[in-house]
Enzyme design. Structure first.
Site, PDB file in Angstrom:
ATOM      1  N   TRP A 184      13.837  85.190   3.945  1.00  0.00           N
ATOM      2  CA  TRP A 184      13.964  83.748   3.424  1.00  0.00           C
ATOM      3  C   TRP A 184      13.999  83.847   1.875  1.00  0.00           C
ATOM      4  O   TRP A 184      13.996  82.787   1.183  1.00  0.00           O
ATOM      5  CB  TRP A 184      12.502  83.410   3.663  1.00  0.00           C
ATOM      6  N   ASP A 185      14.610  85.010   1.131  1.00  0.00           N
ATOM      7  CA  ASP A 185      14.592  85.030  -0.214  1.00  0.00           C
ATOM      8  C   ASP A 185      13.105  84.731  -1.058  1.00  0.00           C
ATOM      9  O   ASP A 185      13.168  83.981  -2.060  1.00  0.00           O
ATOM     10  CB  ASP A 185      15.619  84.174  -0.914  1.00  0.00           C
ATOM     11  N   TYR A 186      12.126  84.969  -0.364  1.00  0.00           N
ATOM     12  CA  TYR A 186      10.881  84.849  -0.856  1.00  0.00           C
ATOM     13  C   TYR A 186      10.300  86.053  -2.008  1.00  0.00           C
ATOM     14  O   TYR A 186       9.244  86.524  -1.979  1.00  0.00           O
ATOM     15  CB  TYR A 186       9.719  84.656   0.197  1.00  0.00           C
TER      16      TYR A 186
END
Length: 633
Positions: free
Chosen positions: A323-325
């Protein structure tokens, strides 16, 4: 008492009357010597000239124009994200083009300007965000240096008095950071967007790397001798064969893996000799079928021995990130009260809206963290993690899922646009993996707490955090057998499409951005208020909606929280106890940066913000460094 003793005593009284010090970090007097105010990133000042009683009289003291607008062209111009340093009445500012400028802190007049020389060879440099520089001085105070990473991937050492390169550092004052990590990818992105960390006589630096493709330059963190530029240690963010954590990468999937970098700001516990690294995601961000496993040390807060680079502990906030977290913010070194005693801790804010509070020495959570089951991926070849870590306290600072009933109704046009967008996508709870179908992720890559980070008030044991309520839209597209990765994310407005309307107003009901005060002893939210306004909606009679923001807060012993960051071009001060707005002023453009405060040579307290607009949130541009102070002093 001798005359010397008397002068020392009077100086001490003057210092105490001005409320000097630096929270959990080192005593910095009236200076702001590190990005976060002190090495531990507390962003707290003991200067008390400006307080709740006087802040209403705050006014512009001086304005400086960097002249850097020409370096920021394009449909999404680069934001001016610098937080200046202040040392002995001199400010040090960096710009998106990689310039460093010294200013007189009382007048704003330019003292010197440094323009990095061009590389002899290598890839063209795309001017990007640059959040500031670092300061070091020798024990005897005779050697003072400004250290920073250039946009083209070099580490520079400047003389703080003159702005000239220190020739004995590296080669003529510069160290090529691409050496040893990027030779096999001579055209790949390798930049430095945040100030390095300083520990004793070491300068510790991360890097800003590509998001795509999956293989490329290494994200290793390295420490250099601050005098000579010699490499002292290197930490492999992707463990090598035989190193702990290598088992978290299936097969040889860690080899040549890019990402897993520290693009944000590191913090340092000087007393304990610990460096804290907020490590980013592994590439490619949204598909991990070629990197099965938990992927250490991606998405982990890592504590290193600052002298040797050895791992003391790590805590991964997202396993096998899809999630590109990535961890976007400087870890805040804080103090938490437990069983009648103060416990040194570190607080890490995240894009998902969680705040992880860990023992600073051991890395153990101070509030329970559960491994909760999450939805499984449906993408062929993917192997998402079956669980993710979720802290019980503090509570999430943003919504982590959206239903149709929660869509925005601020205008009929916005509701219609957002309803169509919502109906076109699949939805699910937090950590719903990307799919081949268009998927709404909430919060998205711009949501939660971004690089804005947090401020910590040691007297109140409160953490002040601004967060965004912004979702993301995307689905995975199969690229074929010859592609660099099997799938790539696409969305209605590109790879990083946001869940907002044509005005860039988020698609769910307000608030769209808030400022929060967290009681760290209890793990509870003490107060939360909307942060920012949309002038067009206020004109229609709507209450403040809050806006997304990029740029964090600082806190002061005067009971104030200063913050800009919002897309409405305002600089604000809030009551630290209640969240009530006490003061605001319009800026030339939005201040997508974190402010700072210092005492000038004449004893006057200033608060400074870089106001440049641009970036993800603002279309108006400026090149302003704005200083505020009380009148008549």
């Amino acid at each position: 008492m001798t005359a010397t003793d008397a002068r020392s005593f009077l100086a001490l009284l003057a210092a105490l009357s001005l409320g000097l010090g630096a929270g959990d970090g080192a005593d910095t007097g009236g200076d702001w010597r590190a990005y976060g105010g002190d090495p531990g990133g507390s962003r707290f000042s003991r200067l008390a000239q400006i307080d709740r009683a006087s802040v209403g009289r705050l006014q512009r003291a001086w304005t400086y124009h960097t002249g850097d607008l020409e370096a920021r062209p394009g449909p999404q111009p680069t934001a001016f994200e610098c937080t200046p340093l202040a040392v002995d009445g001199v400010l040090y500012v960096s710009t998106p083009s990689g310039r460093v400028i010294a200013l007189d802190g009382d007048t704003g007049r330019e003292v010197w300007r440094f323009e990095p020389p061009p590389r002899a060879s290598g890839p063209a440099v795309a001017r990007g965000p640059h959040r500031g520089v670092s300061y070091w001085e020798s024990a005897d105070g005779r050697d003072r240096r400004i250290l920073y990473g250039t946009p083209d991937g070099r580490l520079a050492a400047l003389d703080a008095a003159s702005g000239r390169l220190r020739a004995e550092f590296g080669e003529g004052g510069l160290v090529d950071l691409r050496a040893g990590v990027a030779e096999s990818w001579p055209r790949a992105q390798y930049e430095v967007s945040s100030p390095p960390a300083i520990y004793r006589d070491l300068v510790i630096t991360g890097s800003h790397l590509q998001e795509y493709p999956a293989l490329g330059p290494s994200g290793d963190v390295r420490a250099y001798d601050v005098r000579t530029g010699a490499l002292v240690w290197r930490f492999h963010t992707v463990p090598r064969a035989g190193e702990p954590g290598r088992e978290s990468w299936e097969g040889e999937s860690g080899k040549d893996r890019s990402g897993v970098n520290v693009w944000s700001i590191m913090s340092v516990d000087v007393e304990r000799g610990l460096a804290f690294l907020p490590v980013g995601s592994a590439t490619y961000d949204f598909y991990g079928g070629d990197r099965k496993g938990a992927d250490l040390y991606a998405n982990a807060l890592v504590a290193l021995d600052a002298a040797t680079g050895e791992v003391r502990w790590h805590f991964q906030t997202v396993h096998h990130d899809l999630w590109d977290y990535d961890l976007p913010a400087e870890p805040a070194l804080v103090t938490v009260r437990r069983a009648g005693r103060d416990v040194p801790a570190v607080a890490q804010v995240t894009k998902s809206g969680f705040v992880f509070v860990l023992d600073r020495v051991t890395g153990e959570p101070l509030f329970p963290v559960d491994e909760r089951p999450v939805p499984a991926s449906t993408v062929p070849g993917e192997a998402s993690s079956p669980t993710q870590p979720v802290p019980r306290l503090p509570p999430p600072l943003v919504r982590q899922a959206i239903t149709q009933e929660q869509l925005s109704t601020v205008t009929p046009e916005s509701n219609r646009y957002c309803t169509e967008l919502f109906d076109s996508a699949r939805t699910g709870p937090l950590f719903t993996p990307p799919a081949l179908a268009l998927t709404l992720t909430f919060p998205g890559t711009l949501g939660g707490a971004n690089w804005s980070g947090a401020a910590f008030d040691p007297s109140r044991h409160r953490l002040y955090v601004n967060v965004n309520e912004v979702g993301a839209m995307g689905g995975l597209l199969a690229l074929g057998p010859r592609a660099l990765v099997a799938y790539r994310r696409v969305g209605p407005q590109g790879e990083y499409a946001r869940f907002w309307d044509e005005n860039r107003w988020p698609c769910q009901q307000p608030p769209w951005g808030t400022l929060n005060a967290i009681d760290l002893d209890e793990g509870k939210v003490a107060w939360t208020v909307p942060l920012g306004v949309v002038d067009a909606l206020v004109a229609r009679g709507l209450p403040p909606t809050g806006t997304p923001s990029l740029g964090g807060a600082i806190a002061t012993v005067g009971g104030l929280v200063f913050i800009a960051g919002t897309s409405d071009a305002r600089f604000r001060a809030f009551d630290a106890d209640t969240g009530r707005e006490l003061w605001s002023d319009r800026l030339e453009a939005s201040g997508h940066a974190t402010p700072m405060t210092y005492r000038g040579r004449g004893g006057r307290q200033y608060v400074v913000i870089a106001a440049g607009g641009g970036g993800y949130l603002s279309r108006t541009l400026a090149d302003v460094v704005a200083a505020y102070a009380l009148p008549g002093r």
